[in-house]
Design an enzyme around this catalytic site. Structure first.
Site, PDB file in Angstrom:
ATOM      1  N   GLU A  51       7.178   9.366  18.254  1.00  0.00           N
ATOM      2  CA  GLU A  51       7.824   8.246  17.586  1.00  0.00           C
ATOM      3  C   GLU A  51       9.250   8.579  17.142  1.00  0.00           C
ATOM      4  O   GLU A  51       9.512   9.629  16.573  1.00  0.00           O
ATOM      5  CB  GLU A  51       7.002   7.798  16.379  1.00  0.00           C
ATOM      6  CG  GLU A  51       5.593   7.334  16.720  1.00  0.00           C
ATOM      7  CD  GLU A  51       5.564   6.092  17.606  1.00  0.00           C
ATOM      8  OE1 GLU A  51       6.596   5.388  17.674  1.00  0.00           O
ATOM      9  OE2 GLU A  51       4.517   5.830  18.218  1.00  0.00           O
ATOM     10  N   CYS A  95      -0.456   4.254  10.585  1.00  0.00           N
ATOM     11  CA  CYS A  95       0.347   5.303  11.232  1.00  0.00           C
ATOM     12  C   CYS A  95       1.810   5.209  10.810  1.00  0.00           C
ATOM     13  O   CYS A  95       2.420   6.208  10.410  1.00  0.00           O
ATOM     14  CB  CYS A  95       0.222   5.212  12.751  1.00  0.00           C
ATOM     15  SG  CYS A  95      -1.403   5.699  13.387  1.00  0.00           S
ATOM     16  N   HIS A 112       1.797   9.626  18.600  1.00  0.00           N
ATOM     17  CA  HIS A 112       0.627   8.827  18.958  1.00  0.00           C
ATOM     18  C   HIS A 112       0.002   9.370  20.240  1.00  0.00           C
ATOM     19  O   HIS A 112       0.719   9.787  21.155  1.00  0.00           O
ATOM     20  CB  HIS A 112       1.018   7.360  19.179  1.00  0.00           C
ATOM     21  CG  HIS A 112       0.924   6.515  17.950  1.00  0.00           C
ATOM     22  ND1 HIS A 112       2.015   5.894  17.376  1.00  0.00           N
ATOM     23  CD2 HIS A 112      -0.142   6.179  17.177  1.00  0.00           C
ATOM     24  CE1 HIS A 112       1.618   5.212  16.306  1.00  0.00           C
ATOM     25  NE2 HIS A 112       0.312   5.366  16.166  1.00  0.00           N
TER      26      HIS A 112
END
Length: 215
Positions: free
Chosen positions: A80, A143, A167
């Site tokens: 991310e 998350c 992820h």
């Protein structure tokens, strides 16, 4: 001894397992180049997850924090880029909370960028033959909540510590209940996370290569 904190989540959304914890728990007490890996499980609950994360950071005193979460439907290991300051839950968390358009940190900045060399990490994982890519959104569920809270803490109080969020796809045993959904073996995820840690510890300045998206 230097330590790395890596976290995974408990199952949520009706799943029997969460691939993040199934893999991460295998890494507890692993030694990598003189660095000890410490694994902790986080609850899939707004607020509670950040409390558990902050307690773990206080206990472990890590040089690197990697938070790992499930992204059912994604085929790659996705690292991310950014976390945004909003909780907007499509489904309730494991305590029944379902915040809508709520800030994670009152008066906090709109977003935080990762503190990881994400493009170098993606390149290294791909070179090992494992699908990986940069992700431009961590969602608006727990998350993203954890990623934002982690980066807020590091920016405010632990500026020398690296940290971010990765992820991972479903495991094959989950994908059988989601026809057409991609999956990845636990062994491949484990190799990818070990590479991610190694690269994050070694690389101070990320690669200047494309990792963007057109939508």
């Amino acid at each position: 001894m230097r330590r790395v904190l890596i976290t995974g989540f408990e199952p949520f959304g009706g799943e029997r397992i969460n691939p993040s914890w199934e893999v991460v728990k295998q890494m507890n007490d692993l030694m990598m180049g003189g660095v000890r890996i410490v694994a902790r499980q986080l609850p899939c609950a707004f607020g509670e997850a950040l409390t558990a994360l902050n307690t773990a950071i206080d206990d472990v005193q890590p040089v690197l924090v990697l938070a790992i979460g499930q992204a059912g439907g994604r085929a790659d290991i996705t690292i991310e880029r950014v976390a945004i300051n909003v909780d907007d839950a499509r489904i309730p968390d494991n305590l029944g909370n379902q915040p809508v358009d709520q800030p994670i940190i009152q008066e906090g900045p709109a977003a935080y960028f990762t503190r990881l060399p994400i493009k170098a990490m993606v390149q290294g994982i791909r070179e090992a033959g494992i699908p990986a890519s940069v992700s431009q959104t961590a969602g608006t569920y727990v998350c993203n909540h954890v990623m934002y809270g982690l980066l807020h803490r590091l920016n405010q109080f632990n500026n020398e510590v690296k940290g971010g969020f990765i992820h991972i796809p479903y495991l094959p045993e989950q994908a059988v209940d989601h026809p057409g959904a991609p999956s990845m073996s636990a062994q491949s995820v484990l190799v990818a996370l070990e590479l991610a840690i190694s690269i994050a510890l070694q690389i101070e300045h990320d690669l200047h290569i494309t990792g963007g998206a057109v939508h």
